[in-house]
Design an enzyme around this catalytic site. Structure first.
Site, mmCIF file in Angstrom:
data_model
loop_
_atom_site.group_PDB
_atom_site.id
_atom_site.type_symbol
_atom_site.label_atom_id
_atom_site.label_comp_id
_atom_site.label_asym_id
_atom_site.label_seq_id
_atom_site.Cartn_x
_atom_site.Cartn_y
_atom_site.Cartn_z
ATOM 1 N N TYR A 83 0.838 -1.193 0.000
ATOM 2 C CA TYR A 83 0.000 0.000 0.000
ATOM 3 C C TYR A 83 0.881 1.254 0.000
ATOM 4 O O TYR A 83 2.015 1.247 0.495
ATOM 5 C CB TYR A 83 -0.859 0.054 1.258
ATOM 6 C CG TYR A 83 -2.081 -0.826 1.273
ATOM 7 C CD1 TYR A 83 -3.066 -0.718 0.303
ATOM 8 C CD2 TYR A 83 -2.275 -1.749 2.303
ATOM 9 C CE1 TYR A 83 -4.207 -1.504 0.339
ATOM 10 C CE2 TYR A 83 -3.417 -2.542 2.353
ATOM 11 C CZ TYR A 83 -4.377 -2.414 1.371
ATOM 12 O OH TYR A 83 -5.503 -3.188 1.409
ATOM 13 N N GLU A 129 -5.646 -1.077 8.641
ATOM 14 C CA GLU A 129 -5.465 -0.827 10.068
ATOM 15 C C GLU A 129 -4.504 0.352 10.289
ATOM 16 O O GLU A 129 -3.745 0.374 11.249
ATOM 17 C CB GLU A 129 -4.986 -2.084 10.819
ATOM 18 C CG GLU A 129 -6.027 -3.171 10.914
ATOM 19 C CD GLU A 129 -6.263 -3.879 9.584
ATOM 20 O OE1 GLU A 129 -7.393 -3.778 9.053
ATOM 21 O OE2 GLU A 129 -5.339 -4.527 9.063
ATOM 22 N N ASN A 187 -9.864 0.798 -2.516
ATOM 23 C CA ASN A 187 -9.638 -0.425 -1.751
ATOM 24 C C ASN A 187 -10.926 -0.829 -1.037
ATOM 25 O O ASN A 187 -11.452 -0.064 -0.238
ATOM 26 C CB ASN A 187 -8.534 -0.214 -0.703
ATOM 27 C CG ASN A 187 -8.189 -1.489 0.029
ATOM 28 O OD1 ASN A 187 -7.631 -2.410 -0.557
ATOM 29 N ND2 ASN A 187 -8.529 -1.567 1.308
ATOM 30 N N GLU A 188 -11.435 -2.019 -1.373
ATOM 31 C CA GLU A 188 -12.641 -2.556 -0.731
ATOM 32 C C GLU A 188 -13.752 -1.495 -0.670
ATOM 33 O O GLU A 188 -14.423 -1.310 0.338
ATOM 34 C CB GLU A 188 -12.309 -3.075 0.666
ATOM 35 C CG GLU A 188 -11.350 -4.251 0.637
ATOM 36 C CD GLU A 188 -10.959 -4.757 2.012
ATOM 37 O OE1 GLU A 188 -10.577 -5.929 2.105
ATOM 38 O OE2 GLU A 188 -11.026 -3.971 2.986
ATOM 39 N N GLU A 268 -6.287 -10.787 -0.916
ATOM 40 C CA GLU A 268 -5.947 -10.842 0.509
ATOM 41 C C GLU A 268 -6.388 -12.183 1.078
ATOM 42 O O GLU A 268 -7.534 -12.326 1.528
ATOM 43 C CB GLU A 268 -6.603 -9.693 1.287
ATOM 44 C CG GLU A 268 -6.129 -8.309 0.880
ATOM 45 C CD GLU A 268 -6.730 -7.206 1.746
ATOM 46 O OE1 GLU A 268 -7.408 -7.531 2.757
ATOM 47 O OE2 GLU A 268 -6.527 -6.023 1.411
ATOM 48 N N TYR A 333 0.430 -9.580 13.334
ATOM 49 C CA TYR A 333 -0.576 -10.231 12.480
ATOM 50 C C TYR A 333 -0.460 -11.754 12.469
ATOM 51 O O TYR A 333 -1.125 -12.417 11.685
ATOM 52 C CB TYR A 333 -0.471 -9.677 11.046
ATOM 53 C CG TYR A 333 -1.791 -9.609 10.317
ATOM 54 C CD1 TYR A 333 -2.637 -8.530 10.482
ATOM 55 C CD2 TYR A 333 -2.190 -10.621 9.458
ATOM 56 C CE1 TYR A 333 -3.854 -8.450 9.805
ATOM 57 C CE2 TYR A 333 -3.406 -10.558 8.774
ATOM 58 C CZ TYR A 333 -4.239 -9.473 8.961
ATOM 59 O OH TYR A 333 -5.432 -9.405 8.300
#
Length: 653
Positions: A83, A129, A187-188, A268, A333
Site C-alpha cells: 500500500y 489498520e 480499496n474494498e 488478501e 498479524y
C-alpha cells in the site's frame, strides 16, 4: 526464425549499431496484460500466475527493507503487494515527503533488484489498520466533506495527491522496465456506504491519465455480490479477498459473476488477523493457512497473502475499529515473518505448499535477526507535563468559549491539553461528564494538578471530581488512532462535544496543541518547576515524563542488535528512544506488553536516551523505576476481552 537479438546483429552488419539498438529495445519491451481467453495473466507473451505477499514499507524500517524482501523471495514468492499510505507522505497539506523511511521509489527498486514484481495499491484509501485508512486528517477541515465520494473538496485533495504520486509510479511500471505489473484503484470500496460509481470513474480516468492505457488496473472487494457491485466499474478488473476459513469455491464464484473470463485473484488471503487493545492476541493455525493456500493454488488462481510481514505501527500510525477499539503498536498479524522479521513455522510450511506449484529459489534463507537483552534501565521522573507547556506548545495556546477539536487546532496526532476553571465549588464529588460521548479518545483529568481519573470514548463517559471554585481543570486528550474501516472514518479527535460539570456546561477553554515529538527530539531540558504533587489516588498520577539512558559497548562485535522493551509496573503511555517515537505501550490492557526496538535507532558511540510519557501511573513511587530490554517479545498477555463479540475475518464482507 531468427531471435530478436540475432536480427539486431544482422542489422548491425548492414545499418550500424545505433539503429540496431533501437530495434532491439522495441522488440524486447516488457508487456503485462490479462488473457481473457485462457483465464490468466500474460507476462511478455507467456502465461503467468503471481504468488505474492503483503509488506507495508511504512511499517518496516528502511534499514530492513532488503532483509524482508529477500526472505519473501527465498520463500518462492514472485511478487509483493504494498500500500501507499497517503497521510504518511502528506501529513500537512502540500508538504510531500519521499525520503528516508518514506522513500517509496527506493523500496520498489529493491523489490525489482531482488527479482520480485509489485502489485501496487496506492489508494487513495487503503484501510490497512492504518490511521484513517491513510486519508490525511487535514481533509476534515471541510467538516462536511464526504470522504471517498465525488464530493468536490475531497476530489480536489485526491487530485492534488495523485498528481504528485502517480508520475513517480509511471517509470516503475513493468511495461516501462520497472517491477509494477498492476495497480489497484481504491480499496474494498464496496464495503463503504457511499457506493459512488462516479467517484470510481473519476479515479480510473485520473490513473489512466498518469499511468497510460497499458497498465492493468483492478479493484478488490470482499467476496459478496453487493460489495463487488459497489466496488468496481468498467475499466477495472474485479478481484476479491477472503479468509482461509471461507468457502473458496463460492468466493471465486462471486468474482466470476463480474469477470466471467480472466484470472482468478484473491488479493488478501489472511495469514493471521489484527489485534485491538483489550482483546486477546489473534493467532491463526498454520494448517488452516496452508490448506487454504493449497486449494487456491490448485485452482490456478493468483493469490496475495495478507500479511506476509505485518511490521510495526511506530509513532501514532495505528488505526481503530468501531465500536471504538484502537489497534496496538505491534502489527505482527501472526504472519509468516514476525513483526521483527523472524522466520516462523508458518513461513516454512507455506514454502512447502508453494514448492508443489513452482520451483523455489536455491540457496540459504537469510536467518532471523539476532536479538539482545540489554537489561533494566533506571528512569527518573523529570517533568510533569502540565508544567512544560511553554516547551511543549511553543506557539502558545488557543482560546475559545467552547472546545475545539484537533483538526481545528491544526493538531493531527498526539495530544492536546484543554484547560478551564471550575465554575463552582466541588468539595463534594461532582460529575464531570461527556453526555454525547465527545471525548475522542481518552482524557486524563487533573484539578490543580491532582489526578481525578480518566474519561474514555464509548466506555467511561463520566467521573466524579473534587476541587474548589476557580481551580484549574486540565484535560489531556489523547488521539489513540482514527477509525480506518467503515462509514465512520471521518473520525474527529479531541473534545468534539461539550463537557458538563454537574448540570453546568463548561466554557472558557484554553487549549494547548502539544508538539511533544519536537520537544523530545530537541531534548527535554531541565527547568525549575513545582515539586511533584502526590496523588490521593492509588490508581492515577498526573501525566509526566521520565528520562534515562544506557550505553551499548562499542567493542563487542555485532552490537547494537534488535531488542524489545518491557514496562514492568507501568500503565499506559508513549516512548521515544534517541528521539525516535517507538509507539504506544499499554500493558495494563494488553495483549501487547513489549515494544519492538530495531537496531538502527540504537548507538554504540553515544548514550541511548529514553523518554517515557506515562499517562496514568508509574511504578516509581513503590517499585524500581525501570524499563527493561529483553530478547523475546510478549504480544499475547492474558487480558479480559472487553469486546467478546468480535470474531476473526469479520467486518470485510
Amino acid at each position: 526464425m531468427a531471435s530478436s537479438e540475432t536480427v539486431c546483429c544482422i542489422c548491425a552488419l548492414f545499418f550500424g549499431g545505433i539503429f540496431c539498438t533501437l530495434i532491439w529495445t522495441a522488440t524486447a519491451k516488457h508487456t503485462f496484460q490479462i488473457d481473457y481467453e485462457n483465464n490468466c495473466f500474460k507476462k511478455d507473451g507467456e502465461s503467468f500466475r503471481y504468488i505474492s505477499g503483503s509488506i507495508h514499507y511504512s511499517r518496516v524500517p528502511r534499514y530492513y527493507w532488503k532483509d524482508r524482501i529477500l526472505k519473501m523471495y527465498m520463500l518462492g514468492l514472485n511478487a509483493v503487494h504494498t500500500y501507499v499510505p497517503w497521510n504518511f507522505h502528506e501529513v500537512m497539506p502540500k508538504k510531500f515527503v519521499f525520503d528516508g523511511d518514506k522513500d517509496l521509489e527506493h523500496f520498489l527498486q529493491l523489490a525489482n533488484d531482488s527479482g520480485l514484481l509489485v502489485i501496487l495499491r496506492p489508494g487513495p484509501y487503503i484501510c490497512a489498520e492504518w490511521d484513517m485508512g491513510s486519508l490525511p486528517a487535514w481533509i476534515l477541515k471541510k467538516d462536511r466533506v464526504v470522504l471517498r465520494s465525488s464530493d468536490p473538496d475531497y476530489l480536489a485533495a485526491v487530485d492534488q495527491w495523485m498528481n504528485v504520486l502517480l508520475p513517480k509510479i509511471r517509470p516503475l511500471l513493468y511495461n516501462n522496465g520497472g517491477p509494477i505489473i498492476s495497480v489497484q484503484v481504491e480499496n474494498e470500496y464496496g464495503s463503504y456506504f457511499a457506493c459512488d460509481h462516479d467517484y470510481l470513474r473519476h479515479l480510473v480516468k485520473l490513473f489512466r491519465y498518469h499511468l497510460g492505457d497499458e497498465v492493468v488496473l483492478f479493484s478488490t472487494d470482499g467476496s459478496s455480490l453487493h460489495n463487488v457491485q459497489c466496488g468496481t466499474v468498467d475499466g477495472l478488473y474485479a478481484a476479491v479477498d477472503f479468509g482461509p476459513t471461507e468457502d473458496i469455491t463460492k468466493c471465486f464464484e462471486v468474482q466470476r459473476h463480474f469477470e466471467p473470463k480472466g484470472p482468478l485473484i484473491n488479493s488478501e488471503l489472511y495469514t493471521g488477523w489484527l489485534d485491538h487493545w483489550g482483546e486477546k492476541h489473534q493467532v491463526v493455525a498454520t494448517s488452516v493457512i496452508t490448506r487454504a493456500l493449497d486449494t487456491v493454488l490448485g485452482l490456478g488462481a493468483n493469490v496475495n497473502m495478507y500479511m506476509f510481514i505485518g511490521g510495526t505501527n511506530f509513532g501514532y500510525w495505528n488505526g481503530a475499529n468501531t465500536p471504538y477499539a484502537a489497534q496496538p503498536t505491534s502489527y505482527d498479524y501472526d504472519a509468516p515473518l514476525s513483526e521483527a522479521g523472524d522466520l516462523t513455522v508458518k513461513y516454512f510450511a507455506i514454502r512447502e505448499v508453494i514448492r508443489k506449484y513452482k520451483k523455489v529459489p536455491d540457496g540459504p534463507i537469510p536467518p532471523s535477526v539476532p536479538k539482545f537483552a540489554y537489561g533494566p534501565v533506571p528512569l527518573k521522573r523529570q517533568h510533569i507535563l502540565s508544567e512544560m507547556l511553554d516547551v511543549l506548545c511553543p506557539s502558545g495556546p488557543v482560546k475559545s468559549v467552547y472546545p475545539l477539536n484537533f483538526v481545528q487546532l491544526n493538531q493531527y496526532f498526539g495530544f492536546v491539553l484543554y484547560r478551564t476553571l471550575l465554575p463552582k465549588d466541588c468539595s463534594s464529588p461532582t460529575s464531570l461528564a461527556s453526555p454525547l460521548n465527545g471525548v475522542h479518545d481518552r482524557a486524563y483529568i487533573t484539578v490543580d494538578g491532582v489526578p481525578q481519573g480518566v474519561l474514555e470514548r464509548d466506555k467511561v463517559l463520566s467521573i466524579n471530581i473534587t476541587g474548589k471554585s476557580g481551580a484549574t481543570l486540565d484535560i489531556l486528550v489523547e488521539n489513540q488512532g482514527r477509525v480506518n474501516f467503515g462509514k465512520y472514518i471521518n473520525d474527529f479527535k479531541g473534545l468534539v462535544t461539550n463537557l458538563t460539570l454537574g448540570k453546568d456546561l463548561l466554557t472558557g477553554w484554553t487549549m494547548y496543541p502539544l508538539r511533544i515529538d519536537d520537544a523530545v527530539g530537541q531534548g527535554l531540558k531541565e527547568k525549575s518547576h513545582k515539586s511533584f504533587l502526590s496523588s490521593t489516588s492509588s490508581t492515577f498520577s498526573a501525566p509526566a515524563f521520565y528520562i534515562g539512558s544506557f550505553d551499548i559497548p562499542s567493542g563487542i562485535p555485532d552490537l547494537p542488535q534488535d531488542t524489545f522493551i518491557n514496562f514492568p509496573g507501568w500503565t499506559k503511555g508513549q516512548i521515544w528512544i534517541n528521539g525516535f517515537n517507538l509507539g504506544r505501550y499499554w500493558p495494563a490492557r494488553g495483549p501487547q506488553i513489549t515494544l519492538y526496538v530495531p537496531r538502527h535507532i540504537l548507538s554504540t558511540s553515544a548514550p541511548n536516551n529514553i523518554t517515557v510519557l506515562e499517562l496514568e501511573k508509574s511504578p516509581c513511587d513503590v517499585k524500581p523505576c525501570v524499563v527493561e530490554f529483553v530478547d523475546t517479545p510478549v504480544l499475547n498477555a492474558t487480558v479480559s476481552n472487553i469486546f467478546p463479540g468480535r470474531k476473526l475475518f469479520v467486518g470485510l464482507y
